[in-house]
Design an enzyme around this catalytic site. Structure first.
Site, short mmCIF file in Angstrom:
data_model
loop_
_atom_site.label_atom_id
_atom_site.label_comp_id
_atom_site.label_asym_id
_atom_site.label_seq_id
_atom_site.Cartn_x
_atom_site.Cartn_y
_atom_site.Cartn_z
N ASP A 1 -155.41 -92.39 33.74
CA ASP A 1 -156.16 -93.74 33.54
C ASP A 1 -157.09 -93.77 34.48
OD1 ASP A 1 -156.18 -96.20 32.58
OD2 ASP A 1 -154.08 -96.98 32.89
N ASP B 1 -161.32 -100.25 31.34
CA ASP B 1 -160.99 -101.68 30.65
C ASP B 1 -160.76 -102.62 31.55
OD1 ASP B 1 -159.06 -99.61 30.12
OD2 ASP B 1 -158.03 -101.55 29.64
N CYS C 1 -124.05 -90.96 28.32
CA CYS C 1 -124.92 -89.96 28.22
C CYS C 1 -124.43 -88.50 28.56
CB CYS C 1 -126.14 -90.28 29.03
SG CYS C 1 -127.35 -89.09 28.91
N CYS D 1 -126.63 -85.91 29.01
CA CYS D 1 -127.66 -85.14 29.63
C CYS D 1 -127.24 -84.33 30.82
CB CYS D 1 -128.94 -85.77 29.88
SG CYS D 1 -128.84 -86.74 31.56
N CYS E 1 -125.85 -86.40 33.57
CA CYS E 1 -124.58 -87.16 33.50
C CYS E 1 -123.50 -86.22 33.15
CB CYS E 1 -124.98 -88.35 32.01
SG CYS E 1 -126.16 -89.33 32.49
N1 GUN Z 1 -152.02 -99.60 31.92
C1 GUN Z 1 -151.21 -100.50 31.44
N2 GUN Z 1 -151.85 -101.21 30.94
C2 GUN Z 1 -153.17 -100.97 30.73
C3 GUN Z 1 -154.33 -101.55 30.21
O1 GUN Z 1 -154.39 -102.43 29.67
N3 GUN Z 1 -155.32 -100.68 30.41
C4 GUN Z 1 -155.47 -99.47 30.94
N4 GUN Z 1 -156.54 -98.46 31.00
N5 GUN Z 1 -154.27 -98.88 31.36
C5 GUN Z 1 -153.14 -99.68 31.45
ZN ZN Z 2 -128.23 -89.08 31.28
#
Ligand code: GUN
Ligand code: ZN
Length: 641
Positions: free
Chosen positions: A87, A122, A272, A274, A277
């Site tokens: 991101d 963004d 669970c 897993c 657990c």
């Molecule tokens: N992570 C959580 N929400 C957003 C978002 O609206 N844009 C971006 N780029 N990352 C995010």
């Molecule tokens: Zn578990």
């Protein structure tokens, strides 16, 4: 790079290939915190994840991490050879109101450190802000998107749809993003909706974005990392998710399940099995040191997320995603609310709904009546040509109905079942999926009764006279009651049945061109129609499992009497020969098609001069086959000799 293998609802299961590495979709990217990671990347890899997401802005801002990433690349920094998505710092922008990097700079940086999939910077506009702010933010996001799309790069790039809670802005954003040629379409700004359990608003945001994003690119829903939402978002056509929740929740001692979250202190049992657990009791977990507890909880949480993603993929494969979503909707009223929102988008969803599936339609309550498969059925009832007949209504019973009642329709009588799930089921088409392949309940909800009344009243208008079985008195039908079913017992009616099947499955007028004067051949074992002949020529077979009419080449020739482009998939000149040889028709060679084609429907393959080449099964809907550059559009069945 992106190929659909199976579809259910608007959901897609398939493969997203990124730099030679394949992600099974829907896919969940675990979020890796480059500074403080509770679960080792190796442990995450061992659970079966071959893609992770981390934050390039955190790396960019930390001199040591940044240098290391620039020198050795992101994969070496994380010790991970799978797909790395990053991101851009947008989330920090949302949290802190500003970031100290430009969009151009952070996109460049992501590419420089060898990220597989990067994201533009963004602007995540929160829900419910004033329209002017949402619009201003969106314009800025779109400006940045345009700029980023032009940069030359090795990595794939995601463009994000924003627009707050304004449907019009979400659509505008999606049109803008879709026009820029991104590799991934992301939907952003939904974290507050997730946190506040505003799933109905989330549904609208996704639906309005999807309306304009097209089909050809994978869609990433940002920040929806809790498994309660995976089935739902997948049903609406989201393909990629990221989860930080597994780690964040572990930190506060919260235990994630697909039905919701528990506080560890409140757990008496660990529901669970897993590895975490299975090896620990709730009591043991509670008694552990904070760090170890967090680690184990994070592992359990991530496994829970992964399980749900796998369940969703299996549901898409078998065609039970609506059933799964309806189950999940019972986990929280806010999810039920979201499910109810879908009713208003039935037409949009119906276009993507396959016409036949591996699994049966299970009724799970009144919301099931709002599924696109039901709306489609009611629409298609009007496609069946049936003039001058009298309507005979019988109560629901064991299927197949015609065998139970030992009845068929005749010229004079059009016999139908008053169905608590589909409203009305004409006997002629009962074998068609999902009319036979459904399970309902015998004790009716009030909503079902109201629904039956509405559908029957509307349908009854087309007939000169209505007869209803006395047991249907509760439906308030205008007509004549009867007790004795045998009075409607007639022989024949096979041409009527065939014509109704074709009209219902292939559209108005298909019955006339395909089956006028047809004779049926019956299966000796089941007594059902297997094949249909016109003038001694085999024109279609009837598939036993789902009642689908499968035209032969002779049948396809007849269907081509329907006006262009009805029932057709048109292939480009370069693929003509392949189609003629009975090979798969790839989506990239589809130049035109009947806009009413739905996935799993039987179609006629023609060339650009409308010459018949083959028949086959559409694996995609019309919109999808026109847009996709990858994957099979039509699986071949018969070829012209
Ligand atoms: N992570 C959580 N929400 C957003 C978002 O609206 N844009 C971006 N780029 N990352 C995010
Ligand atoms: Zn578990």
């Amino acid at each position: 790079m992106f190929e659909i293998k199976y579809k259910d609802g608007a959901g897609r299961a398939g493969v997203f290939e990124v730099h030679g590495k394949k992600l099974e979709m829907p896919y969940l990217f675990p979020v890796i915190n480059p500074k403080r990671q509770v679960l080792d990347v190796k442990e995450i890899e061992e659970l079966g994840f071959n893609g992770i997401i981390t934050n390039s802005y955190i790396i960019y801002r930390d001199p040591a991490l940044r240098q290391s990433a620039l020198e050795g690349g992101i994969h070496a920094l994380l010790g991970f050879n799978g797909v790395v998505m990053t991101d851009s710092g947008s989330f920090q922008l949302y949290q802190y109101g500003s970031v100290e990097v430009s969009s151009r700079e952070i996109v460049r940086f992501q590419d420089e450190i060898g990220v597989d999939i990067g994201v533009i910077l963004d602007i995540p506009t929160p829900p419910d802000v004033g329209y002017e702010r949402a619009e201003r933010d969106l314009e800025e996001t779109l400006t940045r998107a345009k700029e980023a799309a032009r940069l030359s790069r090795k990595m794939l790039l995601a463009g994000t749809v924003q627009g707050s809670t304004y449907a019009g802005l979400r659509e505008r954003a999606a049109s803008g993003i879709a026009a820029l040629g991104f590799d991934v379409h992301a939907i952003g700004g939904v974290v507050p909706l997730m946190e506040e359990y505003r799933f109905a608003d989330l549904a609208r945001v996704i639906l309005h974005a999807k309306l304009k994003l097209g089909h050809a690119k994978p869609v990433h829903l940002f920040g929806a990392g809790h498994p309660v939402i995976f089935a739902f978002a997948s049903l609406l056509g989201c393909d990629l998710f990221d989860s930080a929740a597994y780690a964040l929740y572990a930190r506060d001692g919260r235990y994630i399940t697909a039905r919701g979250t528990y506080k560890l202190e409140e757990l008496h049992e660990l529901p669970c099995s897993c590895e975490v657990c299975a090896e620990h009791s709730a009591r043991e977990l509670k008694g552990l040191e904070a760090e170890e507890r967090e680690h184990l909880l994070a592992k359990h949480n991530l496994i829970s997320c992964l399980e749900e993603i796998k369940r969703v993929r299996q549901a898409i494969y078998e065609g039970s995603l609506w059933e799964l979503v309806e189950q999940r909707a019972r986990a929280h009223p806010a999810l039920l609310e979201a499910l109810r929102v879908l009713k208003g988008y039935s037409a949009q969803l119906e276009r993507l709904e396959p016409v036949t599936k591996r699994s049966a339609f299970f009724y799970s309550g009144m919301e099931s009546l709002s599924r696109p498969a039901v709306a489609r059925h009611i629409e298609r009832l009007s496609w069946i040509e049936r003039r001058g007949a009298e309507l005979v209504l019988l109560p629901d019973c064991e299927k197949p109905y015609s065998r139970t009642y030992r009845l068929t329709s005749s010229e004079r009588y059009h016999v139908c079942i008053a169905s608590p799930v589909f409203g009305i089921i004409p006997l002629e088409i009962e074998e068609t999926y999902p009319l036979t392949q459904h399970e309902g309940v015998a004790t009716l909800d009030r909503e079902q009764i109201a629904f039956m009344r509405r559908v029957i009243a509307e349908y009854a208008q087309r007939f000169t006279k209505v007869h209803y079985h006395t047991s249907l008195g509760f439906l308030g039908i205008e007509g004549e009651a009867f007790d004795e079913v045998s009075q409607f017992r007639f022989e024949g009616g096979e041409e009527l049945k065939l014509r109704a099947l074709a009209d219902y499955q292939l559209g108005r007028g298909a019955g006339e061109v395909l089956f006028a004067g047809a004779k049926a051949e019956y299966s000796r074992r089941t007594g059902r129609i297997r094949r249909a002949f016109v003038d001694g020529e085999l024109v279609a077979t009837l598939r036993a499992s789902d009642g689908i009419v499968v035209p032969t080449i002779a049948g396809a020739e007849r269907l081509l009497r329907l006006r262009y482009p009805r029932c057709r998939v048109v292939v480009a000149e370069e693929a003509r020969q392949f189609a003629k040889e009975g090979k798969s028709v790839f989506a990239k060679f589809v130049v035109d098609c009947d806009p009413e084609i739905r996935a799993m429907q039987e179609v006629v393959v023609v060339d650009e001069s409308d010459e018949l080449l083959a028949t086959g099964t559409a694996l995609l809907s019309a919109g999808e086959m026109l847009e996709f550059e990858r994957g099979v559009a039509v699986k071949p069945r018969h070829r012209r000799r």
